[in-house]
Design a protein around this motif. Structure first.
Motif, PDB file in Angstrom:
ATOM      1  N   MET A 133     -10.422  -9.116   1.431  1.00 30.39           N
ATOM      2  CA  MET A 133     -10.940  -8.580   1.583  1.00 30.39           C
ATOM      3  C   MET A 133     -11.533  -7.354   0.608  1.00 30.39           C
ATOM      4  SD  MET A 133     -13.255  -6.081   3.113  1.00 30.39           S
ATOM      5  CE  MET A 133     -12.733  -5.699   4.296  1.00 30.39           C
ATOM      6  N   LEU A 134     -10.474  -6.244   1.047  1.00 33.50           N
ATOM      7  CA  LEU A 134     -10.753  -5.169   0.348  1.00 33.50           C
ATOM      8  C   LEU A 134     -10.451  -5.437  -1.665  1.00 33.50           C
ATOM      9  CD1 LEU A 134     -11.912  -2.396   0.230  1.00 33.50           C
ATOM     10  CD2 LEU A 134      -8.785  -1.724   1.255  1.00 33.50           C
ATOM     11  N   LYS A 135      -9.571  -5.975  -1.863  1.00 33.44           N
ATOM     12  CA  LYS A 135      -9.100  -6.996  -2.845  1.00 33.44           C
ATOM     13  C   LYS A 135     -10.314  -7.432  -3.495  1.00 33.44           C
ATOM     14  CE  LYS A 135      -6.383  -9.362  -6.362  1.00 33.44           C
ATOM     15  NZ  LYS A 135      -5.160 -10.347  -5.591  1.00 33.44           N
ATOM     16  N   VAL A 220      -6.913   3.128  -2.875  1.00 33.98           N
ATOM     17  CA  VAL A 220      -5.562   4.305  -2.455  1.00 33.98           C
ATOM     18  C   VAL A 220      -5.260   3.839  -0.692  1.00 33.98           C
ATOM     19  CG1 VAL A 220      -5.182   6.002  -0.172  1.00 33.98           C
ATOM     20  CG2 VAL A 220      -6.271   7.123  -2.447  1.00 33.98           C
ATOM     21  N   VAL A 221      -6.313   2.819  -0.168  1.00 35.28           N
ATOM     22  CA  VAL A 221      -6.252   2.013   0.843  1.00 35.28           C
ATOM     23  C   VAL A 221      -5.460   0.974   0.667  1.00 35.28           C
ATOM     24  CG1 VAL A 221      -7.322   1.011   3.385  1.00 35.28           C
ATOM     25  CG2 VAL A 221      -8.131   3.112   2.228  1.00 35.28           C
ATOM     26  N   LEU A 222      -5.681   0.316  -0.464  1.00 36.37           N
ATOM     27  CA  LEU A 222      -5.178  -1.357  -0.851  1.00 36.37           C
ATOM     28  C   LEU A 222      -3.665  -0.788  -0.942  1.00 36.37           C
ATOM     29  CD1 LEU A 222      -7.821  -2.739  -3.273  1.00 36.37           C
ATOM     30  CD2 LEU A 222      -6.270  -3.589  -1.585  1.00 36.37           C
ATOM     31  N   ASN A 223      -2.841   0.186  -1.815  1.00 35.39           N
ATOM     32  CA  ASN A 223      -2.049   0.335  -1.547  1.00 35.39           C
ATOM     33  C   ASN A 223      -1.037   1.128  -1.021  1.00 35.39           C
ATOM     34  OD1 ASN A 223      -1.894   0.025  -4.546  1.00 35.39           O
ATOM     35  ND2 ASN A 223      -2.414   2.288  -5.262  1.00 35.39           N
ATOM     36  N   ARG A 224      -2.488   1.187   0.543  1.00 32.09           N
ATOM     37  CA  ARG A 224      -1.222   1.330   1.849  1.00 32.09           C
ATOM     38  C   ARG A 224      -0.654   0.203   2.020  1.00 32.09           C
ATOM     39  NH1 ARG A 224      -3.461   1.362   7.111  1.00 32.09           N
ATOM     40  NH2 ARG A 224      -5.944   1.700   6.053  1.00 32.09           N
ATOM     41  N   LEU A 225      -1.933  -0.666   1.931  1.00 31.87           N
ATOM     42  CA  LEU A 225      -1.733  -2.194   2.374  1.00 31.87           C
ATOM     43  C   LEU A 225      -0.612  -2.566   1.990  1.00 31.87           C
ATOM     44  CD1 LEU A 225      -5.494  -3.057   3.334  1.00 31.87           C
ATOM     45  CD2 LEU A 225      -4.345  -2.481   4.642  1.00 31.87           C
ATOM     46  N   VAL A 226      -0.405  -2.590   1.055  1.00 28.92           N
ATOM     47  CA  VAL A 226       0.323  -2.852  -0.331  1.00 28.92           C
ATOM     48  C   VAL A 226       1.834  -3.272   0.338  1.00 28.92           C
ATOM     49  CG1 VAL A 226       1.823  -3.845  -2.452  1.00 28.92           C
ATOM     50  CG2 VAL A 226      -0.938  -3.681  -1.943  1.00 28.92           C
ATOM     51  N   LYS A 235       1.060  -1.558  -8.270  1.00 25.71           N
ATOM     52  CA  LYS A 235       0.012  -0.907  -6.895  1.00 25.71           C
ATOM     53  C   LYS A 235      -1.106  -0.777  -8.010  1.00 25.71           C
ATOM     54  CE  LYS A 235       2.455   0.924  -3.741  1.00 25.71           C
ATOM     55  NZ  LYS A 235       2.995   1.654  -3.899  1.00 25.71           N
ATOM     56  N   TYR A 236      -2.057  -0.812  -7.539  1.00 23.20           N
ATOM     57  CA  TYR A 236      -2.704  -0.444  -8.274  1.00 23.20           C
ATOM     58  C   TYR A 236      -3.477   1.022  -8.480  1.00 23.20           C
ATOM     59  CZ  TYR A 236      -4.309  -4.829  -6.091  1.00 23.20           C
ATOM     60  OH  TYR A 236      -4.816  -6.279  -5.025  1.00 23.20           O
ATOM     61  N   ASN A 237      -3.880   1.240  -9.755  1.00 23.49           N
ATOM     62  CA  ASN A 237      -4.458   2.314 -10.389  1.00 23.49           C
ATOM     63  C   ASN A 237      -5.404   2.603  -9.895  1.00 23.49           C
ATOM     64  OD1 ASN A 237      -1.860   2.340 -11.618  1.00 23.49           O
ATOM     65  ND2 ASN A 237      -2.390   0.601 -13.589  1.00 23.49           N
ATOM     66  N   THR A 238      -5.745   4.106  -9.702  1.00 21.19           N
ATOM     67  CA  THR A 238      -6.600   4.463  -9.434  1.00 21.19           C
ATOM     68  C   THR A 238      -7.729   4.755 -11.097  1.00 21.19           C
ATOM     69  OG1 THR A 238      -5.961   6.792 -10.441  1.00 21.19           O
ATOM     70  CG2 THR A 238      -6.197   6.184  -8.332  1.00 21.19           C
ATOM     71  N   ARG A 243      -4.859   9.824  -7.782  1.00 22.43           N
ATOM     72  CA  ARG A 243      -4.630  10.040  -6.208  1.00 22.43           C
ATOM     73  C   ARG A 243      -3.295   9.717  -6.317  1.00 22.43           C
ATOM     74  NH1 ARG A 243      -8.895  12.887  -5.053  1.00 22.43           N
ATOM     75  NH2 ARG A 243     -10.575  11.503  -6.431  1.00 22.43           N
ATOM     76  N   GLY A 244      -1.844  10.232  -6.775  1.00 23.23           N
ATOM     77  CA  GLY A 244      -0.630   9.262  -6.520  1.00 23.23           C
ATOM     78  C   GLY A 244       0.091   8.331  -5.889  1.00 23.23           C
ATOM     79  N   GLU A 245       0.995   8.059  -5.862  1.00 22.48           N
ATOM     80  CA  GLU A 245       1.375   6.531  -5.531  1.00 22.48           C
ATOM     81  C   GLU A 245       2.154   6.671  -4.660  1.00 22.48           C
ATOM     82  OE1 GLU A 245       2.393   4.148  -7.611  1.00 22.48           O
ATOM     83  OE2 GLU A 245       1.141   5.634  -9.076  1.00 22.48           O
ATOM     84  N   SER A 246       2.860   7.624  -3.384  1.00 20.53           N
ATOM     85  CA  SER A 246       2.751   7.669  -2.376  1.00 20.53           C
ATOM     86  C   SER A 246       1.818   7.584  -1.805  1.00 20.53           C
ATOM     87  CB  SER A 246       4.119   8.447  -2.129  1.00 20.53           C
ATOM     88  OG  SER A 246       3.450   9.793  -1.645  1.00 20.53           O
ATOM     89  N   PHE A 247       2.221   6.316  -0.922  1.00 26.96           N
ATOM     90  CA  PHE A 247       0.217   7.104   1.355  1.00 26.96           C
ATOM     91  C   PHE A 247       1.714   6.753   2.501  1.00 26.96           C
ATOM     92  CE2 PHE A 247      -1.893   5.749   4.076  1.00 26.96           C
ATOM     93  CZ  PHE A 247      -2.572   5.846   3.662  1.00 26.96           C
ATOM     94  N   GLU A 248       1.573   8.464   2.885  1.00 26.67           N
ATOM     95  CA  GLU A 248       2.654   7.985   4.159  1.00 26.67           C
ATOM     96  C   GLU A 248       1.785   8.707   5.248  1.00 26.67           C
ATOM     97  OE1 GLU A 248       5.399  10.586   2.986  1.00 26.67           O
ATOM     98  OE2 GLU A 248       7.308   9.447   3.934  1.00 26.67           O
ATOM     99  N   GLU A 249       0.835   7.957   6.715  1.00 31.08           N
ATOM    100  CA  GLU A 249       0.463   8.183   7.545  1.00 31.08           C
ATOM    101  C   GLU A 249       0.761   9.781   8.102  1.00 31.08           C
ATOM    102  OE1 GLU A 249       0.546   4.835   9.805  1.00 31.08           O
ATOM    103  OE2 GLU A 249      -2.043   4.589   8.857  1.00 31.08           O
TER     104      GLU A 249
END
Length: 321
Positions: A133-135, A220-226, A235-238, A243-249
């Motif tokens: 959906m988000l994609k 950002v959220v798509l990359n987290r879901l990936v 990975k998706y590009n902004t 906004r950076g590559e990594s995503f840690e909650e």
């Protein structure tokens, strides 16, 4: 425990035997002994004594109170303590002596992205349906942005040409000491039209900036879901701003005697509790496990708030009698 006592006994004997070299002991050996002893104490404290923690940085932009956050922490504690039947953590308001585990709530692009999508009415869950959906929304928004940006740039180019011609004409008449009334009225009308066009272009520019923010939030959220769903996609590009590559909650960091937990993002209270429980597990010196539903799995993709068999096994291996 016997192994630890033997090591300590050996260190004491070493210190006594080497007393005649007291200068070397004071400057070289004792610091080493102290470091080893401190390491032994820290390593065994999580299981033998409750880990004392306190709140560090607390960013109010999350829109929650400290009492709300602390109640989530208490719930995260209980996930570990209830099945183990022992107090493993204890909250202290002040770190008077230093060395306590600090838990920080840090607002950055991660929570900003989650909040941005929520304001647009986009609720994202950690499943493939949400990703798809988000994609779809991302691709549609990116195409719309590209179309509007192209139209804006063409319109802005025409405006710049008119603005340049207007400036040359004003300069021409100023050098002549002023324009006749008819010419003056025409030039004034041009000025008003240029002003109106400039205002319109600024409104469009603002909307384009908003679209960029929305697209970047989706990225950002798509990359987290990936990462969360372990998808085999790039990975998706902004757009415009990275906004950076990594995503840690959340992340647990230990540097000598200093220990901290940083929480960056959560979409619900349940997610917050799971993030806190996961990082508290690391504070217990528990590593990641292979069970995807476990609290200590490397990705926060489960929905349960109880320990799985894999979690319990890791806890008992670390803290069992």
């Amino acid at each position: 425990m016997r192994k630890i006592l033997k090591i300590l006994f050996f260190l004491v004997i070493l210190a006594v035997v080497g007393y005649q070299f007291k200068d070397d002991i004071r400057t070289k050996i004792l610091p080493t002994i102290n470091g080893v002893i401190t390491g032994l104490i820290i390593k065994n404290t999580p299981c033998e004594n409750p880990i004392a923690y306190t709140l560090g940085a607390f960013d109010t932009k999350f829109g929650i109170s400290k009492s709300y956050f602390l109640s989530a922490l208490a719930e995260a504690e209980a996930i570990w303590e209830k099945p183990f039947g022992k107090e493993l953590f204890t909250y202290k308001e002040d770190d008077q002596k230093g060395g306590m585990l600090k838990i920080n709530l840090v607002y950055d692009y991660r929570q900003e992205a989650t909040s941005k999508l929520a304001s647009l009415g986009i609720v994202v869950k950690d499943n493939r349906a949400s990703y798809d959906m988000l994609k779809s929304k991302y691709e549609a928004s990116k195409a719309e942005y590209a179309k509007e940006k192209t139209a804006f740039e063409a319109r802005a180019a025409i405006f710049n040409q008119k603005q340049e011609a207007y400036s040359k004409e004003v300069d021409f008449w100023n050098k002549k000491g002023g324009a006749p009334k008819a010419e003056y009225d025409r030039i004034e009308q041009e000025r008003l039209e240029l002003k109106a066009e400039s205002d319109a272009l600024q409104i469009i520019q603002k909307r384009l900036n908003e679209m960029v923010d929305e697209i970047n939030a989706m990225v950002v959220v798509l990359n987290r879901l990936v990462s969360t769903l372990n998808l085999s996609v790039d990975k998706y590009n902004t757009t415009v701003e990275s906004r950076g590559e990594s995503f840690e909650e959340g992340v647990y960091v230990e540097d000598g005697a200093s220990r901290e937990i940083d929480v960056y993002e959560f979409s619900s209270r349940d997610k917050l509790v799971r993030v806190l429980a996961h990082e508290l597990g690391h504070a217990l010196d528990i590593e990641h496990v292979e069970d995807p539903k476990a609290i200590m799995y490397k990705l926060n993709q489960g929905n349960n708030k109880t320990l799985t068999d894999a979690d319990l096994s890791a806890l008992n291996a670390k803290c069992g009698e």
